[in-house]
Design a protein around this motif. Sequence first.
Motif, PDB file in Angstrom:
ATOM      1  N   GLY A  13       0.828  -1.199   0.000  1.00 30.56           N
ATOM      2  CA  GLY A  13       0.000   0.000   0.000  1.00 30.56           C
ATOM      3  C   GLY A  13       0.860   1.246   0.000  1.00 30.56           C
ATOM      4  N   ARG A  14       0.218   2.361  -0.099  1.00 31.38           N
ATOM      5  CA  ARG A  14       0.908   3.653  -0.167  1.00 31.38           C
ATOM      6  C   ARG A  14       1.769   3.860   1.085  1.00 31.38           C
ATOM      7  NH1 ARG A  14       1.220   7.897  -2.742  1.00 31.38           N
ATOM      8  NH2 ARG A  14      -0.438   7.522  -4.230  1.00 31.38           N
ATOM      9  N   TYR A  15       3.003   4.347   0.854  1.00 27.43           N
ATOM     10  CA  TYR A  15       3.890   4.750   1.946  1.00 27.43           C
ATOM     11  C   TYR A  15       4.135   6.248   1.864  1.00 27.43           C
ATOM     12  CZ  TYR A  15       7.948   5.281   4.960  1.00 27.43           C
ATOM     13  OH  TYR A  15       8.802   5.704   5.952  1.00 27.43           O
ATOM     14  N   ARG A  16       4.645   6.686   0.721  1.00 33.05           N
ATOM     15  CA  ARG A  16       5.025   8.094   0.553  1.00 33.05           C
ATOM     16  C   ARG A  16       3.798   9.005   0.620  1.00 33.05           C
ATOM     17  NH1 ARG A  16       8.295   6.968  -4.875  1.00 33.05           N
ATOM     18  NH2 ARG A  16       6.554   5.546  -5.016  1.00 33.05           N
ATOM     19  N   ALA A  17       4.050  10.220   1.114  1.00 28.88           N
ATOM     20  CA  ALA A  17       2.971  11.208   1.216  1.00 28.88           C
ATOM     21  C   ALA A  17       3.589  12.593   1.335  1.00 28.88           C
ATOM     22  CB  ALA A  17       2.087  10.898   2.420  1.00 28.88           C
ATOM     23  N   ALA A  18       2.752  13.612   1.257  1.00 28.37           N
ATOM     24  CA  ALA A  18       3.213  15.006   1.270  1.00 28.37           C
ATOM     25  C   ALA A  18       3.715  15.458   2.641  1.00 28.37           C
ATOM     26  CB  ALA A  18       2.091  15.925   0.795  1.00 28.37           C
ATOM     27  N   ARG A  20       4.800  14.256   6.933  1.00 23.98           N
ATOM     28  CA  ARG A  20       5.215  13.169   7.821  1.00 23.98           C
ATOM     29  C   ARG A  20       3.989  12.560   8.504  1.00 23.98           C
ATOM     30  NH1 ARG A  20       8.762  11.350   5.306  1.00 23.98           N
ATOM     31  NH2 ARG A  20       8.765   9.734   6.855  1.00 23.98           N
ATOM     32  N   GLU A  21       3.011  13.385   8.817  1.00 22.26           N
ATOM     33  CA  GLU A  21       1.790  12.876   9.439  1.00 22.26           C
ATOM     34  C   GLU A  21       1.059  11.930   8.492  1.00 22.26           C
ATOM     35  OE1 GLU A  21       2.577  16.196   9.270  1.00 22.26           O
ATOM     36  OE2 GLU A  21       3.193  16.432  11.360  1.00 22.26           O
ATOM     37  N   ALA A  22       1.046  12.276   7.211  1.00 17.83           N
ATOM     38  CA  ALA A  22       0.378  11.416   6.226  1.00 17.83           C
ATOM     39  C   ALA A  22       1.154  10.115   6.024  1.00 17.83           C
ATOM     40  CB  ALA A  22       0.200  12.157   4.906  1.00 17.83           C
ATOM     41  N   VAL A  23       2.486  10.181   6.064  1.00 15.66           N
ATOM     42  CA  VAL A  23       3.293   8.957   5.992  1.00 15.66           C
ATOM     43  C   VAL A  23       2.972   8.076   7.192  1.00 15.66           C
ATOM     44  CG1 VAL A  23       5.637   8.003   6.119  1.00 15.66           C
ATOM     45  CG2 VAL A  23       5.169   9.953   4.611  1.00 15.66           C
ATOM     46  N   ALA A  24       2.921   8.680   8.375  1.00 17.80           N
ATOM     47  CA  ALA A  24       2.595   7.918   9.590  1.00 17.80           C
ATOM     48  C   ALA A  24       1.212   7.280   9.469  1.00 17.80           C
ATOM     49  CB  ALA A  24       2.677   8.819  10.820  1.00 17.80           C
ATOM     50  N   ALA A  30      -1.274   0.254   7.004  1.00 21.47           N
ATOM     51  CA  ALA A  30      -0.656  -1.030   6.649  1.00 21.47           C
ATOM     52  C   ALA A  30      -0.566  -1.936   7.878  1.00 21.47           C
ATOM     53  CB  ALA A  30       0.723  -0.798   6.048  1.00 21.47           C
ATOM     54  N   ARG A  31      -0.220  -1.368   9.014  1.00 18.81           N
ATOM     55  CA  ARG A  31      -0.128  -2.139  10.255  1.00 18.81           C
ATOM     56  C   ARG A  31      -1.478  -2.759  10.608  1.00 18.81           C
ATOM     57  NH1 ARG A  31      -0.117  -2.215  15.816  1.00 18.81           N
ATOM     58  NH2 ARG A  31      -1.363  -0.353  16.084  1.00 18.81           N
ATOM     59  N   GLN A  32      -2.548  -2.008  10.430  1.00 22.54           N
ATOM     60  CA  GLN A  32      -3.887  -2.518  10.733  1.00 22.54           C
ATOM     61  C   GLN A  32      -4.250  -3.687   9.822  1.00 22.54           C
ATOM     62  OE1 GLN A  32      -5.869  -1.845  13.344  1.00 22.54           O
ATOM     63  NE2 GLN A  32      -4.175  -0.580  14.064  1.00 22.54           N
ATOM     64  N   CYS A  49       6.268  -0.924   8.218  1.00 24.65           N
ATOM     65  CA  CYS A  49       6.689  -0.966   9.623  1.00 24.65           C
ATOM     66  C   CYS A  49       8.169  -1.324   9.749  1.00 24.65           C
ATOM     67  CB  CYS A  49       5.848  -1.978  10.394  1.00 24.65           C
ATOM     68  SG  CYS A  49       4.099  -1.538  10.479  1.00 24.65           S
ATOM     69  N   ASN A  50       8.637  -2.169   8.857  1.00 21.05           N
ATOM     70  CA  ASN A  50      10.020  -2.638   8.912  1.00 21.05           C
ATOM     71  C   ASN A  50      11.028  -1.497   8.761  1.00 21.05           C
ATOM     72  OD1 ASN A  50      11.992  -4.848   8.879  1.00 21.05           O
ATOM     73  ND2 ASN A  50      12.309  -4.233   6.762  1.00 21.05           N
TER      74      ASN A  50
END
Length: 131
Positions: A13-18, A20-24, A30-32, A49-50
Amino acid sequence: RSNPMTPLIYVAGRYRAATREAVAANIEAARQVGIEAARLGWYPVIPHCNTAHMELETLEHGDQFWLAGTLELMTRCDAVVLVPVWVTSEGTQAEISEADRLRIPVYRSPDLMPGASEFNTWRNAYEARRA
């Protein structure tokens, strides 16, 4: 491949985002999905997560380093499950293409993911027909 009793499922799934909050938020999504997979008996492989936020401390590596590494992780898994809103992720689209090429099953939504025992039953029947 993994132990037939505990299949590995790659969470894509998506990792990158505009921001840091969106990345988190992407990491948490993904963790869910990984938690849901584990509840179904899978061993989740969650690259989000890795290597969470490592790109901030390893500036010598560009996106390609991380994308190639996660793609290699995926090739060692028994199946792939997609985090919702994956359609806009170029990395996830590349993972789907590679999984399709390698004939690794891709579950396009967590609610389509079977239990690990059901997957093992299907896989064993498939391999028996190929033998």
